[in-house]
Motif scaffolding. Structure first.
Motif, short mmCIF file in Angstrom:
data_model
loop_
_atom_site.label_atom_id
_atom_site.label_comp_id
_atom_site.label_asym_id
_atom_site.label_seq_id
_atom_site.Cartn_x
_atom_site.Cartn_y
_atom_site.Cartn_z
N THR A 365 23.11 20.67 -29.96
CA THR A 365 21.69 20.57 -30.27
C THR A 365 21.44 19.25 -30.98
OG1 THR A 365 22.01 21.59 -32.44
CG2 THR A 365 21.56 23.08 -30.57
N ASP A 366 20.18 18.91 -31.15
CA ASP A 366 19.85 17.72 -31.93
C ASP A 366 20.40 17.84 -33.34
OD1 ASP A 366 18.56 16.64 -29.79
OD2 ASP A 366 16.52 16.96 -30.55
N SER A 367 20.42 19.07 -33.87
CA SER A 367 20.97 19.30 -35.20
C SER A 367 22.44 18.90 -35.26
CB SER A 367 20.82 20.78 -35.59
OG SER A 367 21.49 21.05 -36.80
N ALA A 368 23.21 19.26 -34.23
CA ALA A 368 24.64 18.90 -34.21
C ALA A 368 24.83 17.40 -34.15
CB ALA A 368 25.32 19.58 -33.02
N VAL A 369 23.97 16.73 -33.39
CA VAL A 369 24.05 15.27 -33.31
C VAL A 369 23.74 14.64 -34.65
CG1 VAL A 369 23.10 13.20 -32.22
CG2 VAL A 369 23.49 15.26 -30.85
N ARG A 370 22.71 15.15 -35.32
CA ARG A 370 22.36 14.62 -36.65
C ARG A 370 23.53 14.79 -37.61
NH1 ARG A 370 17.64 17.79 -35.83
NH2 ARG A 370 15.92 16.53 -35.04
N LEU A 422 18.25 8.14 -38.71
CA LEU A 422 19.49 8.90 -38.76
C LEU A 422 20.48 8.34 -39.77
CD1 LEU A 422 20.29 9.71 -35.02
CD2 LEU A 422 19.41 11.24 -36.78
N ALA A 423 20.33 7.07 -40.07
CA ALA A 423 21.28 6.45 -40.99
C ALA A 423 21.12 6.98 -42.41
CB ALA A 423 21.11 4.93 -40.99
N ARG A 424 19.94 7.51 -42.72
CA ARG A 424 19.71 8.03 -44.07
C ARG A 424 18.95 9.35 -44.00
NH1 ARG A 424 17.13 3.69 -47.93
NH2 ARG A 424 17.64 5.36 -49.41
N VAL A 425 19.67 10.38 -43.62
CA VAL A 425 19.04 11.69 -43.53
C VAL A 425 18.94 12.27 -44.93
CG1 VAL A 425 19.27 14.04 -42.67
CG2 VAL A 425 19.89 12.11 -41.21
N ARG A 426 17.71 12.37 -45.42
CA ARG A 426 17.47 12.90 -46.76
C ARG A 426 16.40 13.98 -46.68
NH1 ARG A 426 19.45 10.02 -50.81
NH2 ARG A 426 17.90 10.82 -52.27
N PRO A 427 16.36 14.86 -47.68
CA PRO A 427 15.32 15.89 -47.68
C PRO A 427 13.93 15.27 -47.64
CG PRO A 427 16.99 16.38 -49.33
CD PRO A 427 17.28 14.98 -48.82
N ASP A 428 12.98 16.04 -47.14
CA ASP A 428 11.61 15.53 -47.04
C ASP A 428 10.89 15.51 -48.38
OD1 ASP A 428 11.25 15.20 -44.02
OD2 ASP A 428 12.06 17.23 -44.18
N LEU A 429 11.47 16.14 -49.41
CA LEU A 429 10.94 16.09 -50.77
C LEU A 429 12.05 15.60 -51.69
CD1 LEU A 429 9.14 19.58 -50.92
CD2 LEU A 429 8.11 17.37 -50.34
N ARG A 457 16.45 19.62 -42.92
CA ARG A 457 16.19 18.32 -42.28
C ARG A 457 17.18 18.07 -41.15
NH1 ARG A 457 16.04 14.12 -40.08
NH2 ARG A 457 15.30 12.10 -40.81
N LEU A 458 18.45 18.43 -41.37
CA LEU A 458 19.46 18.26 -40.33
C LEU A 458 19.19 19.17 -39.14
CD1 LEU A 458 22.66 18.00 -42.55
CD2 LEU A 458 21.78 16.20 -41.04
N ASP A 459 18.75 20.38 -39.42
CA ASP A 459 18.51 21.35 -38.35
C ASP A 459 17.28 21.02 -37.52
OD1 ASP A 459 20.71 22.92 -38.80
OD2 ASP A 459 19.68 24.28 -40.18
N ARG A 460 16.20 20.61 -38.19
CA ARG A 460 14.92 20.51 -37.50
C ARG A 460 14.36 19.10 -37.42
NH1 ARG A 460 11.67 25.47 -40.27
NH2 ARG A 460 9.91 24.23 -39.47
N GLY A 461 15.01 18.16 -38.05
CA GLY A 461 14.48 16.80 -38.04
C GLY A 461 13.41 16.64 -39.10
N PRO A 462 12.70 15.51 -39.11
CA PRO A 462 11.69 15.26 -40.14
C PRO A 462 10.55 16.28 -40.09
CG PRO A 462 12.23 13.26 -38.91
CD PRO A 462 12.84 14.40 -38.16
N LEU A 463 10.14 16.73 -41.27
CA LEU A 463 9.00 17.65 -41.39
C LEU A 463 7.89 16.95 -42.15
CD1 LEU A 463 10.93 20.88 -42.54
CD2 LEU A 463 10.34 20.21 -40.21
N ASP A 464 6.64 17.33 -41.86
CA ASP A 464 5.58 16.76 -42.68
C ASP A 464 5.60 17.46 -44.04
OD1 ASP A 464 4.04 19.19 -42.59
OD2 ASP A 464 3.24 18.58 -40.64
#
Length: 488
Positions: A365-370, A422-429, A457-464
């Motif tokens: 999944t995209d999550s696994a790639v992240r 992808l280089a800096r996957v951080r929480p949206d808050l 964030r890893l599972d679903r990508g960026p959230l608003d």
């Protein structure tokens, strides 16, 4: 005919060295003249002469002289732009002029105690006495530079013939040389890797008989030699020498242990041979020598001996060898006193090198790639090279399939990277926003909330922001509900 060819080779080498040194005379002749005016001689020596003969002279030149350290210092302070005296107690001073660095050491005639590699420093009076105490004959040549710029070649130990033959031999009996300084055994392996030479039979024999003497050498010095070996043009040649003489048992036992482990694909004589192939293939992808990548390639399967098991059908397996291997790398590199960064980088690459083998079209999944990208972090380019190098199968269809699969993974990484960082996957808050939303003060709960948001964030990508806040509040409420249920 062989003798004639050897003579032609040595003459060509001397001509090459002569040309290289003549180009440096505008800087070096005034230095030689200054020594001559003070009544002293100056000789280019050791590795600098060897490299000049091989056509690979560097900007750092080594010299020896009959002048004592204080006399050398006085001469250099008039000639050079900068002088360093940090090695003066050992008779060595360094200097630089017009970008040319020189290191000048007084003739040495040291004595060794046979217990450490630290000599009792004694200054000598002759060039020949200095040369005979050097490690190998190819490093025991000198070029005298006279005040008028004339160059005179000195080779009392016939190092040029050994150089032309591509052979490493010691000036004295190797047992005596290695007894004085056991580090020279590792230097032999390093020069084999750097110069692609062979060691003389008597040198190989002495290395095998005296391998345990390397225990007299500090871990830091061992690590320096091993790193230089790994950065050589043919590190596998130096590593083979270490394994064949049992020196690897002393300094890198994880490598020697691979000889005992049959590769599960039966495509190689053993895992050791496979590891050497992976090292070669990783190097083929380098833009410049990469010590971290090379160590990871060499040791990526070092966990296999400890995890070897057999199925009911008799097939050998190495389950979770990447986990065990990463632990072994950390332990060995700590023992060698490598830097924390080196330890972390090499062990993480070993840990991650098997992750790709669960990949397939539609399987990730995209999550696994992240997660793949995030876990690799800055090591991702090296991980790409390591995984590709790890494909050593002679089955061309399988090799092509693996190559296409990794091409597909890199393409998916690129596509996701265009949409999100992808280089800096951080929480949206961030932490302050978490504390404000949940009414928390700094503490463990903030860290747990941060970790939840990162996983999200890893599972679903960026959230608003609205969606991220809603998910956090839902999670926080569930934590309290679980706590109440447990209390009841």
């Amino acid at each position: 005919m062989e003798s004639l060819n050897n003579t032609e080779t040595t003459l060509a080498m001397q001509a090459r060295a002569q040309g290289a040194l003549e180009e440096l005379l505008p800087v070096l002749q005034p230095l030689a003249a200054a020594f001559a005016a003070a009544g002293h001689q100056l000789y280019l020596v050791g590795g600098s002469v060897r490299d000049a003969l091989l056509g690979r002279l560097s900007h750092d030149l080594d010299f020896t002289t009959d002048a004592r350290p204080e006399q050398t210092q006085a001469i250099l302070e008039k000639w050079a732009e900068v002088v360093w005296d940090t090695g003066i107690e050992f008779g060595t001073l360094s200097a630089e002029k017009h970008g040319q660095q020189v290191e000048i050491t007084t003739f040495r005639a040291d004595q060794y105690d046979g217990e450490s590699r630290n000599p009792v420093v004694q200054f000598g009076d002759t060039l020949e006495g200095d040369l005979v105490r050097r490690d190998f004959t190819v490093n025991a040549m000198a070029v005298e530079i006279s005040a008028d710029g004339a160059l005179t070649f000195h080779d009392p130990l016939d190092g040029l013939t050994a150089l032309a033959a591509g052979q490493l031999d010691t000036p004295a009996a190797p047992e005596e040389s290695f007894g004085d300084d056991p580090l020279r055994m590792l230097r032999a392996a390093r020069f084999v890797a750097q110069l692609e030479f062979e060691v003389a039979p008597r040198v190989r024999k002495a290395m095998a008989e005296m391998a345990t003497q390397i225990r007299r050498i500090t871990a830091e010095r061992v690590a320096v030699e091993l790193d230089k070996l790994m950065l050589g043009a043919a590190p596998w040649a130096g590593l083979d020498l270490l394994v064949d003489t049992a020196l690897a048992d002393e300094v890198l036992p994880e490598l020697a242990a691979l000889k005992l482990t049959q590769d599960e694909h039966m495509q190689h004589k053993d895992v050791y041979a496979h590891s050497m192939t992976v090292l070669r293939q990783a190097m083929e992808q380098e833009d410049e020598p990469d010590l971290v990548l090379r160590w990871a390639a060499l040791l990526h399967d070092c966990g296999k001996p400890a995890t070897r098991a057999y199925t009911e059908e008799g097939r050998v397996t190495f389950h979770h060898h990447e986990v065990v291997g990463a632990k072994l790398v950390r332990k060995r590199f700590r023992a060698l006193k490598h830097s924390k960064q080196m330890i972390a980088d090499v062990s993480q690459l070993v840990f991650l090198h098997m992750r790709f083998y669960g990949y397939g079209p539609g399987a990730w999944t995209d999550s696994a790639v992240r997660r793949y990208v995030t876990d690799a972090g800055e090591l991702l380019p090296r991980l790409h090279k390591l995984v590709r190098a790890d494909c050593t199968t002679r089955n061309q269809k399988k090799a092509n399939r693996l190559r296409r699969a990794y091409d597909d993974l890199e393409q998916r990484i690129a596509e996701l990277a265009e949409k999100e960082d992808l280089a800096r996957v951080r929480p949206d808050l961030d932490g302050n926003e978490i504390m404000q939303l949940l009414g928390l003060k700094p503490g463990p709960d903030v860290g747990r909330a941060w970790a939840f948001l990162k996983e999200l964030r890893l599972d679903r990508g960026p959230l608003d922001r609205t969606e991220a806040e809603a998910e956090l509040l839902k999670w926080w409420a569930s934590q309290h509900t679980e706590g109440e249920d447990q209390h009841a």
